[in-house]
Design a protein around this motif. Sequence first.
Motif, short mmCIF file in Angstrom:
data_model
loop_
_atom_site.label_atom_id
_atom_site.label_comp_id
_atom_site.label_asym_id
_atom_site.label_seq_id
_atom_site.Cartn_x
_atom_site.Cartn_y
_atom_site.Cartn_z
N ILE A 113 0.83 -1.20 0.00
CA ILE A 113 0.00 0.00 0.00
C ILE A 113 0.87 1.26 0.00
CG2 ILE A 113 -1.52 1.37 1.51
CD1 ILE A 113 -3.07 -1.12 2.11
N THR A 114 0.59 2.16 -0.92
CA THR A 114 1.32 3.43 -0.95
C THR A 114 0.81 4.32 0.18
OG1 THR A 114 1.55 3.26 -3.34
CG2 THR A 114 1.87 5.44 -2.38
N GLN A 115 1.75 4.92 0.93
CA GLN A 115 1.34 5.71 2.09
C GLN A 115 1.76 7.17 2.03
OE1 GLN A 115 1.20 3.87 5.78
NE2 GLN A 115 1.74 1.83 5.07
N HIS A 116 2.37 7.56 0.95
CA HIS A 116 2.73 8.97 0.80
C HIS A 116 2.75 9.31 -0.69
CE1 HIS A 116 6.90 8.21 -0.56
NE2 HIS A 116 6.69 7.08 0.06
N PRO A 135 -1.60 7.76 -2.85
CA PRO A 135 -2.15 6.54 -2.27
C PRO A 135 -3.64 6.40 -2.59
CG PRO A 135 -1.22 8.03 -0.58
CD PRO A 135 -1.37 8.81 -1.83
N GLY A 136 -4.09 5.16 -2.75
CA GLY A 136 -5.50 4.94 -3.03
C GLY A 136 -6.30 4.53 -1.82
N HIS A 137 -5.59 4.24 -0.72
CA HIS A 137 -6.29 3.81 0.49
C HIS A 137 -7.20 4.92 0.99
CE1 HIS A 137 -6.96 2.62 4.66
NE2 HIS A 137 -6.66 1.37 4.28
N THR A 141 -7.28 10.74 2.04
CA THR A 141 -8.01 11.74 1.25
C THR A 141 -7.23 13.05 1.10
OG1 THR A 141 -10.10 10.84 2.03
CG2 THR A 141 -10.15 13.06 1.12
N ALA A 142 -6.63 13.51 2.21
CA ALA A 142 -5.93 14.80 2.16
C ALA A 142 -4.79 14.77 1.15
CB ALA A 142 -5.40 15.15 3.54
N MET A 143 -4.09 13.63 1.10
CA MET A 143 -2.97 13.53 0.15
C MET A 143 -3.48 13.56 -1.29
SD MET A 143 -0.16 10.90 1.55
CE MET A 143 -0.32 10.49 3.24
N PRO A 324 9.12 20.53 7.58
CA PRO A 324 7.91 21.17 7.03
C PRO A 324 6.80 20.15 6.84
CG PRO A 324 9.49 20.83 5.28
CD PRO A 324 10.14 20.31 6.53
N VAL A 325 5.60 20.66 6.67
CA VAL A 325 4.42 19.82 6.53
C VAL A 325 4.04 19.74 5.05
CG1 VAL A 325 1.99 19.57 7.20
CG2 VAL A 325 3.65 20.59 8.80
N ALA A 326 3.63 18.54 4.62
CA ALA A 326 3.19 18.38 3.23
C ALA A 326 2.09 19.39 2.93
CB ALA A 326 2.69 16.96 3.02
N GLY A 327 2.18 20.01 1.78
CA GLY A 327 1.20 21.01 1.40
C GLY A 327 1.66 22.43 1.67
N ASP A 328 2.68 22.59 2.55
CA ASP A 328 3.26 23.92 2.78
C ASP A 328 3.84 24.47 1.49
OD1 ASP A 328 2.73 24.02 5.47
OD2 ASP A 328 4.77 23.57 6.12
N LYS A 329 3.89 25.80 1.42
CA LYS A 329 4.56 26.43 0.28
C LYS A 329 6.01 26.73 0.65
CE LYS A 329 0.97 26.76 -2.36
NZ LYS A 329 0.90 25.87 -3.52
#
Length: 370
Positions: A113-116, A135-137, A141-143, A324-329
Amino acid sequence: EDGITVGELAEMIGQTPANVIKVLFMLGTMVTINSSLNDEQVELICLEYGYEVKKKVIVSEINFEDIEIIDDEADLVGRPPVVTIMGHVDHGKTTLLDYIRKSRVAEGEFGGITQHIGAYQVEVNGKKITFLDTPGHEAFTAMRARGAQLTDIVIIVVAADDGVMPQTKEAVDHALAAGVPIVVAINKIDKEGADPERIKGEMSELGLMPEEWGGDTVYCNISAKKGIGIQELLETLTVVAELADLKANPKRYAYGSVVEGRLDKGRGPVATLLVQNGTLRAGDPIVVGTAFGRVRQMLGDHGKELKEAGPSTPVEITGLNDVPVAGDKFMAFETEKMARHVGEERQKAKQEQDRGVSSAMSLDDLFNQI
Ligand code: GTP
Ligand code: MG
């Protein structure tokens, strides 16, 4: 360096020198009417008073997410498309990318399962394409939403033996919300019971009518495992990308988004970034979300060290003071001093936000405090 002085700039933008001095003071720089300003300071002042500065990067001390970047038409050149692969869990997204990249990521994934979000660049017939694997799991959703926001084109992968599933629908929703072209890849056509026509019917109900049925969505029948139909899929992507006429300005300081952030025991904070505009260089002062530093080491997606990375390039960097957090610019700056200052201001604003002191701090708020 004898750039424009405070007095001269104030005159140009119709402000009093005292106001300009006040803005710079709030940004941590003490100047007088005769001090000369560097480019970033000029841009900050212009931005504050609603002027656009062309050709050079425009920065804001806190909310650089909100800044519309203006490039001189003459500086714009073609850039590779960013293509995000989305779909229900196990429908073969990573296997598809593995086939395209001639790699074997899927096999090594925990539980398959892809997780990132994975970010890769490949060259197809001499043309680069940047791929994001999502990821498709259902938990991620946020990713998926993030992946759709960063992209120019979405590939929806649907397994022909399984059909449209909840995350297939969700992926279509994200892609439609992002307003980007969608290509549907019907995968696993090598499997017994594969029924591509049925999938087309189900996808049409989601609003993705195939071209051959009079709609405007391109479908490709593929087997990611056997490599069937992949060439056609890649050619389709090239055509869709050409129609989109994607451009960026490699001359500006880099600007883009965090794909992933993590703490590495030996290397410290590591960030996977997608450069969306400009060119990022090793050594550049940079602010990433609320973290800052200098780009110490920059690696391409194959682990090779890079000196610079242009628009649409995914890179992994070290040198930040925080994860940093994913989604940050992120944004690169001319001087480390400015990066530090912007980073610290953003950190402060975030801490106050976390404490509920203020929801967003603007320069106006700062002015009102003095
Ligand atoms: P998540 O990232 O967890 O959502 O899954 P994924 O969509 O990336 O699926 P992945 O590529 O990991 O593949 C899931 C399973 O389907 C693996 O066992 C693959 O070998 C298999 N698979 C993928 N593509 C094909 C195909 O074209 N044919 C067949 N027969 N099997 C495939
Ligand atoms: Mg996967």
